[in-house]
Design an enzyme around this catalytic site. Structure first.
Site, PDB file in Angstrom:
ATOM      1  N   ASP A  39       0.856  -1.197   0.000  1.00  0.00           N
ATOM      2  CA  ASP A  39       0.000   0.000   0.000  1.00  0.00           C
ATOM      3  C   ASP A  39       0.889   1.243   0.000  1.00  0.00           C
ATOM      4  OD1 ASP A  39      -1.727   2.236   1.135  1.00  0.00           O
ATOM      5  OD2 ASP A  39      -3.202   0.641   0.882  1.00  0.00           O
ATOM      6  N   GLU A  41       2.050   5.199  -0.366  1.00  0.00           N
ATOM      7  CA  GLU A  41       1.581   6.590  -0.249  1.00  0.00           C
ATOM      8  C   GLU A  41       2.413   7.404  -1.232  1.00  0.00           C
ATOM      9  OE1 GLU A  41      -1.085   7.370   1.386  1.00  0.00           O
ATOM     10  OE2 GLU A  41      -1.221   5.318   2.153  1.00  0.00           O
ATOM     11  N   ASP A 153      -1.950   1.026  -6.907  1.00  0.00           N
ATOM     12  CA  ASP A 153      -0.571   0.937  -6.405  1.00  0.00           C
ATOM     13  C   ASP A 153       0.396   0.376  -7.448  1.00  0.00           C
ATOM     14  OD1 ASP A 153      -0.849   1.370  -3.181  1.00  0.00           O
ATOM     15  OD2 ASP A 153      -2.599   0.352  -4.004  1.00  0.00           O
ATOM     16  N   HIS A 210      -4.346   6.150   5.875  1.00  0.00           N
ATOM     17  CA  HIS A 210      -3.421   6.771   4.913  1.00  0.00           C
ATOM     18  C   HIS A 210      -1.971   6.770   5.393  1.00  0.00           C
ATOM     19  CE1 HIS A 210      -6.817   7.720   2.458  1.00  0.00           C
ATOM     20  NE2 HIS A 210      -7.359   8.459   3.403  1.00  0.00           N
ATOM     21  N   ASP A 215      -2.196   0.985   6.592  1.00  0.00           N
ATOM     22  CA  ASP A 215      -3.142   0.556   5.550  1.00  0.00           C
ATOM     23  C   ASP A 215      -2.831  -0.868   5.090  1.00  0.00           C
ATOM     24  OD1 ASP A 215      -4.552   2.919   5.616  1.00  0.00           O
ATOM     25  OD2 ASP A 215      -3.787   3.695   3.713  1.00  0.00           O
TER      26      ASP A 215
END
Length: 270
Positions: A39, A41, A153, A210, A215
């Site tokens: 995951d 960011e 992703d 987030h 996550d």
């Protein structure tokens, strides 16, 4: 009186019976022994614009599909180079600070370290990644693939950043399980984001939304619950080459969905 050979036969039959019962007690008969949950960011801005997004947090969690346990983690912050200064909106959303990304590493080094982590899993735990050229074989090898909440992703964020920066991406990252679409099909309902999917099953989100690592852990927890409910995890997306030509991003091997435009917002929260 039973002969020794007959007793041995009966003993063997009893052993087999025990093993068949123990198999039923396993969470589920999954194709994959392990799932690696990712995951990312990335850089983001409050206003809509055509700026390209860069990964700023790269987490991965190794999930054992038999036990539902998370057995290993990879995590690092990544330096954005195209837009090195994080927006206030990005820091508010992700909790990632300018100091953290400046202390991070460039993406090409991150990918190299991630590949080393994968190699260690292969050597130490017998994890194996199957592809068309090399199929998983042998009882000691445990088949593994990647899992993300959506296609963003691996199908958009990493794919396009590596193309722009001309970076080598590990081939194993070319196929994965989209848990959001799998959830929708399995439960026959559309989830309201990762948190909504967890809430629908009575699971409370743990940590900070987030945060990439939080996550990923929560996505792994959701996948484990779905498998306990009887969901068999199967690869849903592939970027594998066909006849020497790369397939369009986000091609479903079963349905042939069209590719996604170059500039696309982060769709994970939807």
């Amino acid at each position: 009186i039973l002969s020794s050979s007959l007793r041995r036969e009966l003993g063997l039959l009893r052993q087999r019976s025990k093993s068949s019962v123990s198999k039923k007690s396993v969470v589920s008969n999954q194709i994959f022994s392990y799932l690696i949950v990712i995951d990312f960011e990335s850089t983001c801005w409050r206003e809509k614009n055509n700026r390209s997004q860069e990964i700023i947090e790269f987490p991965a969690v190794l999930l054992n599909t038999s036990t539902g346990e998370m057995e290993s983690e990879f995590h690092t912050y990544v330096q954005p180079q195209e837009h090195p200064i994080l927006s206030d909106f990005c820091t508010e959303l992700t909790g990632i600070t300018q100091m953290q990304v400046e202390a991070g590493i460039p993406l090409h080094i991150c990918l190299s370290r991630f590949s080393r982590w994968l190699q260690n899993l292969q050597l130490e735990m017998g994890v194996a990644f199957a592809n068309k050229d090399q199929r998983c074989s042998g009882p000691s090898q445990k088949l593994c693939t990647f899992l993300t909440w959506s296609d963003w992703d691996l199908g958009v964020c990493l794919q396009y950043e590596c193309k722009r920066k001309q970076l080598h991406k590990p081939d194993v990252l070319n196929s994965w399980i989209d848990l959001r679409s799998t959830y929708r099909l399995f439960y026959n309902r559309k989830p309201k984001g990762l948190n909504g999917a967890l809430q629908d099953l009575g699971i409370q989100f743990s940590g900070r939304e987030h945060s990439g690592l939080d996550d990923a852990r929560n996505t792994a927890q959701l996948a484990a619950r779905m498998m306990r409910d009887g969901c068999i995890m199967k690869v849903t997306r592939s970027l594998e080459r066909v006849s020497g030509r790369p397939m369009s991003p986000l091609t479903n091997p079963n349905s042939g969905n069209p590719s996604i435009p170059h500039h696309l917002p982060n769709l994970k929260a939807l």
